[in-house]
Design an enzyme around this catalytic site. Sequence first.
Site, mmCIF file in Angstrom:
data_model
loop_
_atom_site.group_PDB
_atom_site.id
_atom_site.type_symbol
_atom_site.label_atom_id
_atom_site.label_comp_id
_atom_site.label_asym_id
_atom_site.label_seq_id
_atom_site.Cartn_x
_atom_site.Cartn_y
_atom_site.Cartn_z
ATOM 1 N N LYS A 13 0.838 -1.213 0.000
ATOM 2 C CA LYS A 13 0.000 0.000 0.000
ATOM 3 C C LYS A 13 0.867 1.255 0.000
ATOM 4 C CE LYS A 13 -1.868 -1.121 3.959
ATOM 5 N NZ LYS A 13 -1.069 -2.323 4.287
ATOM 6 N N ARG A 88 -9.947 0.315 9.333
ATOM 7 C CA ARG A 88 -9.425 -1.001 9.687
ATOM 8 C C ARG A 88 -10.394 -1.788 10.557
ATOM 9 N NH1 ARG A 88 -3.705 0.261 9.108
ATOM 10 N NH2 ARG A 88 -2.257 -1.275 9.841
ATOM 11 N N ARG A 127 12.214 -4.112 5.074
ATOM 12 C CA ARG A 127 11.720 -2.765 4.733
ATOM 13 C C ARG A 127 12.542 -1.655 5.391
ATOM 14 N NH1 ARG A 127 5.448 -1.252 5.271
ATOM 15 N NH2 ARG A 127 5.628 -2.035 7.406
ATOM 16 N N ARG A 160 11.207 0.300 10.995
ATOM 17 C CA ARG A 160 10.152 0.412 12.001
ATOM 18 C C ARG A 160 10.362 -0.603 13.112
ATOM 19 N NH1 ARG A 160 4.577 0.499 8.725
ATOM 20 N NH2 ARG A 160 3.951 -0.598 10.621
ATOM 21 N N ARG A 171 0.270 -8.378 14.008
ATOM 22 C CA ARG A 171 -0.376 -7.420 13.099
ATOM 23 C C ARG A 171 -1.230 -8.174 12.080
ATOM 24 N NH1 ARG A 171 4.910 -4.700 11.264
ATOM 25 N NH2 ARG A 171 3.653 -3.597 9.718
HETATM 26 P P1 ADP Z 1 11.455 5.350 21.747
HETATM 27 O O1 ADP Z 1 12.937 5.520 21.542
HETATM 28 O O2 ADP Z 1 10.811 6.430 22.554
HETATM 29 O O3 ADP Z 1 11.083 3.966 22.219
HETATM 30 P P2 ADP Z 1 11.387 5.327 18.839
HETATM 31 O O4 ADP Z 1 12.427 6.370 18.659
HETATM 32 O O5 ADP Z 1 11.784 3.926 18.588
HETATM 33 O O6 ADP Z 1 10.768 5.478 20.286
HETATM 34 O O7 ADP Z 1 10.153 5.698 17.883
HETATM 35 C C1 ADP Z 1 8.898 5.052 17.968
HETATM 36 C C2 ADP Z 1 8.382 4.733 16.576
HETATM 37 O O8 ADP Z 1 8.456 5.866 15.723
HETATM 38 C C3 ADP Z 1 9.157 3.626 15.858
HETATM 39 O O9 ADP Z 1 8.221 2.823 15.158
HETATM 40 C C4 ADP Z 1 10.076 4.366 14.890
HETATM 41 O O10 ADP Z 1 10.350 3.560 13.753
HETATM 42 C C5 ADP Z 1 9.227 5.572 14.551
HETATM 43 N N1 ADP Z 1 10.021 6.761 14.237
HETATM 44 C C6 ADP Z 1 11.203 7.103 14.726
HETATM 45 N N2 ADP Z 1 11.606 8.287 14.241
HETATM 46 C C7 ADP Z 1 10.639 8.705 13.402
HETATM 47 C C8 ADP Z 1 10.451 9.859 12.590
HETATM 48 N N3 ADP Z 1 11.313 10.841 12.525
HETATM 49 N N4 ADP Z 1 9.304 9.956 11.874
HETATM 50 C C9 ADP Z 1 8.405 8.989 11.903
HETATM 51 N N5 ADP Z 1 8.524 7.870 12.631
HETATM 52 C C10 ADP Z 1 9.624 7.730 13.391
HETATM 53 P P1 ADP Z 2 2.432 -1.670 3.272
HETATM 54 O O1 ADP Z 2 2.380 -0.178 3.168
HETATM 55 O O2 ADP Z 2 1.243 -2.335 2.650
HETATM 56 O O3 ADP Z 2 2.674 -2.151 4.672
HETATM 57 P P2 ADP Z 2 4.919 -1.398 1.734
HETATM 58 O O4 ADP Z 2 4.474 -0.696 0.507
HETATM 59 O O5 ADP Z 2 5.665 -0.603 2.739
HETATM 60 O O6 ADP Z 2 3.684 -2.173 2.412
HETATM 61 O O7 ADP Z 2 5.811 -2.659 1.275
HETATM 62 C C1 ADP Z 2 6.480 -3.481 2.238
HETATM 63 C C2 ADP Z 2 7.901 -3.799 1.739
HETATM 64 O O8 ADP Z 2 7.827 -4.610 0.567
HETATM 65 C C3 ADP Z 2 8.699 -2.575 1.351
HETATM 66 O O9 ADP Z 2 10.034 -2.767 1.772
HETATM 67 C C4 ADP Z 2 8.589 -2.509 -0.176
HETATM 68 O O10 ADP Z 2 9.753 -1.946 -0.740
HETATM 69 C C5 ADP Z 2 8.402 -3.955 -0.558
HETATM 70 N N1 ADP Z 2 7.465 -4.144 -1.679
HETATM 71 C C6 ADP Z 2 6.345 -3.426 -1.948
HETATM 72 N N2 ADP Z 2 5.710 -3.896 -3.029
HETATM 73 C C7 ADP Z 2 6.439 -4.950 -3.470
HETATM 74 C C8 ADP Z 2 6.311 -5.859 -4.572
HETATM 75 N N3 ADP Z 2 5.276 -5.782 -5.430
HETATM 76 N N4 ADP Z 2 7.251 -6.823 -4.699
HETATM 77 C C9 ADP Z 2 8.275 -6.920 -3.831
HETATM 78 N N5 ADP Z 2 8.456 -6.089 -2.779
HETATM 79 C C10 ADP Z 2 7.562 -5.120 -2.604
HETATM 80 P P1 ADP Z 3 1.043 -1.788 8.121
HETATM 81 O O1 ADP Z 3 0.098 -1.560 6.994
HETATM 82 O O2 ADP Z 3 2.451 -2.009 7.695
HETATM 83 O O3 ADP Z 3 0.551 -2.802 9.121
HETATM 84 P P2 ADP Z 3 0.524 0.850 9.313
HETATM 85 O O4 ADP Z 3 1.634 1.810 9.170
HETATM 86 O O5 ADP Z 3 -0.703 1.046 8.503
HETATM 87 O O6 ADP Z 3 1.172 -0.558 9.071
HETATM 88 O O7 ADP Z 3 0.074 0.740 10.827
HETATM 89 C C1 ADP Z 3 1.020 0.600 11.868
HETATM 90 C C2 ADP Z 3 0.298 0.506 13.200
HETATM 91 O O8 ADP Z 3 -0.439 1.718 13.430
HETATM 92 C C3 ADP Z 3 -0.747 -0.596 13.296
HETATM 93 O O9 ADP Z 3 -0.170 -1.840 13.701
HETATM 94 C C4 ADP Z 3 -1.696 -0.026 14.349
HETATM 95 O O10 ADP Z 3 -1.169 -0.173 15.657
HETATM 96 C C5 ADP Z 3 -1.691 1.461 14.027
HETATM 97 N N1 ADP Z 3 -2.768 1.831 13.076
HETATM 98 C C6 ADP Z 3 -2.607 2.347 11.835
HETATM 99 N N2 ADP Z 3 -3.788 2.581 11.242
HETATM 100 C C7 ADP Z 3 -4.739 2.204 12.137
HETATM 101 C C8 ADP Z 3 -6.165 2.175 12.122
HETATM 102 N N3 ADP Z 3 -6.871 2.590 11.054
HETATM 103 N N4 ADP Z 3 -6.794 1.719 13.227
HETATM 104 C C9 ADP Z 3 -6.113 1.303 14.303
HETATM 105 N N5 ADP Z 3 -4.782 1.284 14.381
HETATM 106 C C10 ADP Z 3 -4.086 1.729 13.312
#
Ligand code: ADP
Ligand code: ADP
Ligand code: ADP
Length: 205
Positions: A13, A88, A127, A160, A171
Amino acid sequence: KRLILIGPPGSGKGTQSPIIKDEYCLCHLATGDMLRAAVAAKTPLGVKAKEAMNKGELVSDDLVVGIIDEAMKKPSCQKGFILDGFPRTVVQAQKLDEMLQNQGVKVDKVLNFAIDDAILEERITGRWIHPSSGRTYHTKFAPPKVLGVDDVTGEPLIQRKDDTAAVLKLRLEAFHKQTEPGLVANLHAEKPPKEVTVEVEKVLS
Ligand code: ADP
Ligand code: ADP
Ligand code: ADP
């Protein structure tokens, strides 16, 4: 256009959104990105969301509905939007319905990123993300020119905290229990009609 993207973590996505967004001049509303920015900035919203996110659980409906409601009012979203990762839950879908009804607009398409779970672990654990642009890389499938560095800005990439095999399991469980059954109905249409009827009734009950 007004689009909704539904799919499990790693289904692509976030990779497709920036491309579609530029092609159709839409705003990209990714609740996960907005929540992570709030966690990083330690805002009250971020403080409330952090624990659930780290555990791979969904954040409460009230919190995410609030951020979407606010974001959709922005001028940049009036021409259209991509909802990535929202709704969601059934409650979120109902709230979205209300919001769109109030604005007198409709969703054009729901894109279902159908993919086998078995593929997702490799995608998720490889990723890398450029937080400020949302650009996504992968160590194997989409490597940056320099490891850990964004191709465009030269800024560092992050991984992440919840992109581990263990948290992915949780998840995916949330997706299959809370998102998929409420919002997407896949029927096994190759089965005999009576069995398909049972599936339809299950979906509607
Ligand atoms: P803490 O050190 O307080 O436990 P983190 O620094 O690990 O928290 O950050 C919490 C979450 O935010 C993680 O999922 C991380 O990947 C994400 N994150 C960290 N820095 C950024 C940023 N600049 N923008 C968006 N997301 C971030
Ligand atoms: P989502 O937003 O649905 O969680 P992402 O777009 O972040 O997923 O994709 C997850 C990981 O897989 C990323 O590291 C991305 O570069 C990779 N990826 C996305 N689409 C494809 C694809 N069609 N084939 C292989 N890898 C992909
Ligand atoms: P991914 O598609 O890779 O699972 P997202 O970045 O969309 O990840 O979401 C990361 C986390 O943020 C989720 O595991 C959840 O905890 C929270 N989150 C995001 N969107 C929603 C939503 N619509 N409702 C509840 N929780 C959410």
